[in-house]
Design an enzyme around this catalytic site. Sequence first.
Site, PDB file in Angstrom:
ATOM      1  N   HIS A  17      34.805  41.417  10.667  1.00  0.00           N
ATOM      2  CA  HIS A  17      34.890  41.085  12.098  1.00  0.00           C
ATOM      3  C   HIS A  17      36.323  41.294  12.608  1.00  0.00           C
ATOM      4  O   HIS A  17      36.537  41.843  13.690  1.00  0.00           O
ATOM      5  CB  HIS A  17      34.551  39.601  12.339  1.00  0.00           C
ATOM      6  CG  HIS A  17      33.139  39.203  12.022  1.00  0.00           C
ATOM      7  ND1 HIS A  17      32.825  38.114  11.242  1.00  0.00           N
ATOM      8  CD2 HIS A  17      31.950  39.742  12.408  1.00  0.00           C
ATOM      9  CE1 HIS A  17      31.513  37.979  11.162  1.00  0.00           C
ATOM     10  NE2 HIS A  17      30.951  38.961  11.847  1.00  0.00           N
ATOM     11  N   LYS A  41      20.216  28.750  14.407  1.00  0.00           N
ATOM     12  CA  LYS A  41      19.774  27.361  14.538  1.00  0.00           C
ATOM     13  C   LYS A  41      20.567  26.412  13.654  1.00  0.00           C
ATOM     14  O   LYS A  41      20.831  25.287  14.008  1.00  0.00           O
ATOM     15  CB  LYS A  41      18.282  27.269  14.230  1.00  0.00           C
ATOM     16  CG  LYS A  41      17.441  27.807  15.370  1.00  0.00           C
ATOM     17  CD  LYS A  41      15.978  27.426  15.216  1.00  0.00           C
ATOM     18  CE  LYS A  41      15.116  28.100  16.252  1.00  0.00           C
ATOM     19  NZ  LYS A  41      14.784  29.496  15.926  1.00  0.00           N
ATOM     20  N   ARG A  90      27.896  48.254  10.427  1.00  0.00           N
ATOM     21  CA  ARG A  90      28.363  48.458   9.056  1.00  0.00           C
ATOM     22  C   ARG A  90      27.653  49.606   8.374  1.00  0.00           C
ATOM     23  O   ARG A  90      28.225  50.373   7.636  1.00  0.00           O
ATOM     24  CB  ARG A  90      28.135  47.185   8.220  1.00  0.00           C
ATOM     25  CG  ARG A  90      29.029  46.044   8.614  1.00  0.00           C
ATOM     26  CD  ARG A  90      28.539  44.759   8.053  1.00  0.00           C
ATOM     27  NE  ARG A  90      27.196  44.481   8.551  1.00  0.00           N
ATOM     28  CZ  ARG A  90      26.548  43.354   8.371  1.00  0.00           C
ATOM     29  NH1 ARG A  90      27.087  42.403   7.664  1.00  0.00           N
ATOM     30  NH2 ARG A  90      25.340  43.187   8.871  1.00  0.00           N
ATOM     31  N   SER A 128      28.569  37.449   6.853  1.00  0.00           N
ATOM     32  CA  SER A 128      28.824  35.999   6.808  1.00  0.00           C
ATOM     33  C   SER A 128      27.797  35.312   5.907  1.00  0.00           C
ATOM     34  O   SER A 128      28.120  34.386   5.164  1.00  0.00           O
ATOM     35  CB  SER A 128      28.752  35.402   8.217  1.00  0.00           C
ATOM     36  OG  SER A 128      29.699  35.995   9.056  1.00  0.00           O
TER      37      SER A 128
END
Length: 161
Positions: A17, A41, A90, A128
């Site tokens: 990022h 969520k 990516r 991530s």
Amino acid sequence: MRTVLYPGSFDPVTNGHIDVARRAGKIFDKVVIAVAVNAEKNPLFTTQERIDLIRAACSDIPNLEVSSFNGLLAHSLERFDAGAVIRGLRAVSDFEYEFQMALMNRGLNDKCETLFMMPSPEYSFVSSRLIKEITKCGGDVSAFVPPVVAEAMRRKFGLGK
Ligand code: PNS
């Protein structure tokens, strides 16, 4: 003044990022990293923690701001006075979802143009989700995230130094 919005969950921010944000900062006058409040969520980090980690990790990028947005990305562009959205790509596997999202966002707001940027190849497999999984299982992710992020994850997972 050309401002670009770089949205995402950033749960947590990775070197991939940051690489994309740095590249965008060389093209645009201002880059606003916008943490999506409702995108995932069950995030590991709160919105404020994600913002703080990005600020700490990107303090050397002078024309970068960090904020958050609630609700639809397509409806948030004007709030940040942004002319376009940046998304990192990516690999080909990212493309289909990103393509759908870019066209859907433009369908919702005709001014919402999406530009894709490729991170450095050494980050082409960094996500991530994987970073969290590896950390949780005791793996070393120091090559893929800033030290402040590696430390914050270890704290969250109750792991020692
Ligand atoms: O990198 P991410 O976590 O997949 O990106 C999250 C986000 C919200 C930037 C992306 O999913 C997106 O642009 N979605 C479009 C729909 C939208 O605006 N969702 C906002 C949350 S309700």
